[in-house]
Design a protein around this motif. Structure first.
Motif, PDB file in Angstrom:
ATOM      1  N   THR A  12     -82.662  26.018 124.334  1.00 47.36           N
ATOM      2  CA  THR A  12     -81.617  25.642 123.372  1.00 47.36           C
ATOM      3  C   THR A  12     -80.223  25.813 123.967  1.00 47.36           C
ATOM      4  OG1 THR A  12     -81.571  27.903 122.500  1.00 47.36           O
ATOM      5  CG2 THR A  12     -83.036  26.313 121.406  1.00 47.36           C
ATOM      6  N   MET A  13     -80.165  26.088 125.241  1.00 43.99           N
ATOM      7  CA  MET A  13     -78.872  26.304 125.886  1.00 43.99           C
ATOM      8  C   MET A  13     -78.168  24.970 126.105  1.00 43.99           C
ATOM      9  SD  MET A  13     -78.696  29.539 126.178  1.00 43.99           S
ATOM     10  CE  MET A  13     -77.285  29.701 127.285  1.00 43.99           C
ATOM     11  N   SER A  18     -80.300  18.523 115.966  1.00 46.29           N
ATOM     12  CA  SER A  18     -80.288  18.206 114.539  1.00 46.29           C
ATOM     13  C   SER A  18     -81.482  18.882 113.893  1.00 46.29           C
ATOM     14  CB  SER A  18     -80.357  16.693 114.325  1.00 46.29           C
ATOM     15  OG  SER A  18     -81.615  16.195 114.757  1.00 46.29           O
ATOM     16  N   LEU A  19     -81.451  18.965 112.601  1.00 48.40           N
ATOM     17  CA  LEU A  19     -82.558  19.590 111.882  1.00 48.40           C
ATOM     18  C   LEU A  19     -83.860  18.833 112.150  1.00 48.40           C
ATOM     19  CD1 LEU A  19     -83.568  21.659 109.814  1.00 48.40           C
ATOM     20  CD2 LEU A  19     -82.887  20.075 108.005  1.00 48.40           C
ATOM     21  N   ARG A  20     -83.775  17.537 112.189  1.00 46.35           N
ATOM     22  CA  ARG A  20     -84.973  16.729 112.442  1.00 46.35           C
ATOM     23  C   ARG A  20     -85.523  16.998 113.830  1.00 46.35           C
ATOM     24  NH1 ARG A  20     -85.394  10.082 112.046  1.00 46.35           N
ATOM     25  NH2 ARG A  20     -87.552   9.921 112.798  1.00 46.35           N
ATOM     26  N   ASP A  21     -84.641  17.023 114.848  1.00 46.65           N
ATOM     27  CA  ASP A  21     -85.090  17.259 116.213  1.00 46.65           C
ATOM     28  C   ASP A  21     -85.702  18.644 116.358  1.00 46.65           C
ATOM     29  OD1 ASP A  21     -84.309  14.756 116.989  1.00 46.65           O
ATOM     30  OD2 ASP A  21     -82.343  15.400 117.743  1.00 46.65           O
ATOM     31  N   HIS A  22     -85.073  19.617 115.716  1.00 44.11           N
ATOM     32  CA  HIS A  22     -85.606  20.984 115.790  1.00 44.11           C
ATOM     33  C   HIS A  22     -86.993  21.050 115.159  1.00 44.11           C
ATOM     34  CE1 HIS A  22     -85.547  25.380 115.949  1.00 44.11           C
ATOM     35  NE2 HIS A  22     -85.995  25.356 114.701  1.00 44.11           N
ATOM     36  N   THR A  23     -87.163  20.376 114.020  1.00 47.25           N
ATOM     37  CA  THR A  23     -88.461  20.374 113.335  1.00 47.25           C
ATOM     38  C   THR A  23     -89.529  19.709 114.196  1.00 47.25           C
ATOM     39  OG1 THR A  23     -87.371  20.302 111.172  1.00 47.25           O
ATOM     40  CG2 THR A  23     -89.679  19.644 111.253  1.00 47.25           C
ATOM     41  N   GLN A  27     -92.839  21.444 115.770  1.00 50.90           N
ATOM     42  CA  GLN A  27     -94.173  20.916 115.489  1.00 50.90           C
ATOM     43  C   GLN A  27     -94.940  20.660 116.784  1.00 50.90           C
ATOM     44  OE1 GLN A  27     -95.686  20.565 112.413  1.00 50.90           O
ATOM     45  NE2 GLN A  27     -97.448  20.289 113.784  1.00 50.90           N
ATOM     46  N   ALA A  28     -94.242  20.160 117.799  1.00 53.66           N
ATOM     47  CA  ALA A  28     -94.896  19.941 119.095  1.00 53.66           C
ATOM     48  C   ALA A  28     -95.418  21.250 119.672  1.00 53.66           C
ATOM     49  CB  ALA A  28     -93.910  19.293 120.062  1.00 53.66           C
TER      50      ALA A  28
END
Length: 303
Positions: A12-13, A18-23, A27-28
């Protein structure tokens, strides 16, 4: 290749997801875990990586796999997407002893109130009613949280100890209501009069006249009439008018005969005169209405 994938998932550096990308990233990672593709990595290492990357769903999965249930509620509370879902988790497992929900509820109580005071209070009322005072004490360093929590408890029709109800903002009306619900009418009126809450005192006396015997109701009105009012919102005449519908005139006269208000006889005479006039007016109105109805029926029959 797996190391590269994991590094990509947890790195995460230098980027803001975005919230979608993080989700999707989270999930991956869960898909890799569920298919046992990361078995070469120790669980402690995976947990460290998950927490550092704020992948709290992954952390929950790992805690579940270890049967380490003591850290699951914090996983919900730290996750901005799933905060409110923590209450579903609590209710689903509250009766499962190995989950130790009560202990976790106590440890994370303040955070739970901050997420939803309403849902937290509902759980307290249903499962931990004997610990209300303890929960209140846990919030003493945050008066706002304490107040909203206790407010929800009161709305849940739970009788609180008066000391707890009054400890924030001196909510005397709420305290008096709790005393009234407990049958402590005298203590309730004393509290209201102590703070010159005359209107609330009148309402209390009116309710008392509906629930108490004549002696008990008369005692409340006497306390109200004897109160040395510091406000000018209510005159003695107004108080006597308020008492009149709930106390027979003869008893009302006896009620104030020993009260040191000076000459109350003239006031009582005025009240009784008003009462007699009102009765006469009502009687006349009823007679006129009766005549109107009679002639109305006569006219209809003639037609």
């Amino acid at each position: 290749m797996l190391e590269t994938v994991v590094t990509s998932l947890t790195n995460t550096m230098g980027e803001t997801l975005s919230l979608r990308d993080h989700t999707e990233r989270e999930q991956a990672w869960l898909d890799l875990l569920s298919t046992n593709k990361l078995k070469h990595l120790k669980t402690d290492k995976l947990l460290e990586m998950a927490l550092n990357s704020k992948c709290f769903r992954v952390a929950e999965y790992l805690y579940e796999r270890q049967h380490d249930y003591s850290n699951i509620i914090p996983c919900y509370l730290k996750d901005p997407v799933r905060k409110t879902e923590v209450f579903n988790y609590i209710l689903n497992y509250i009766n499962v002893s190995e989950r130790c929900i009560q202990e976790q509820f106590l440890v994370n109580f303040k955070e739970l109130v901050a997420v939803s005071s309403k849902k937290t209070s509902e759980i307290v009322i249903e499962y931990f009613p004997d610990l209300i005072e303890q929960f209140s004490e846990m919030l003493e360093d945050n008066c706002d949280l304490q107040y909203v929590f206790l407010s929800e408890i009161v709305l849940g029709d739970v009788k609180l100890p008066p000391r707890i109800a009054e400890m924030k903002y001196e909510v005397h009306v709420a305290t008096a209501l709790l005393l009234e619900q407990g049958g402590e009418w005298t203590e309730a009126i004393e509290l209201l009069l102590k703070h010159d809450m005359i209107e609330e005192g009148i309402n209390l006396c009116i309710r008392g006249a509906e629930h108490l015997d004549s002696e008990g109701a008369q005692r409340l009105w006497l306390m109200l009439l004897q109160h040395k009012r510091e406000t000018e919102n209510y005159s003695l005449r107004q108080l006597l008018h308020a008492a009149a519908p709930h106390v027979p005139p003869a008893q009302l006269l006896e009620l104030v005969s020993n009260v040191n208000f000076g000459d109350v006889r003239n006031l009582l005479q005025g009240i009784l005169s008003d009462y007699t006039h009102d009765v006469q007016m009502l009687s006349t109105t009823l007679k006129l209405l009766g005549k109107d109805l009679h002639y109305g029926k006569y006219t209809v029959s003639m037609i």
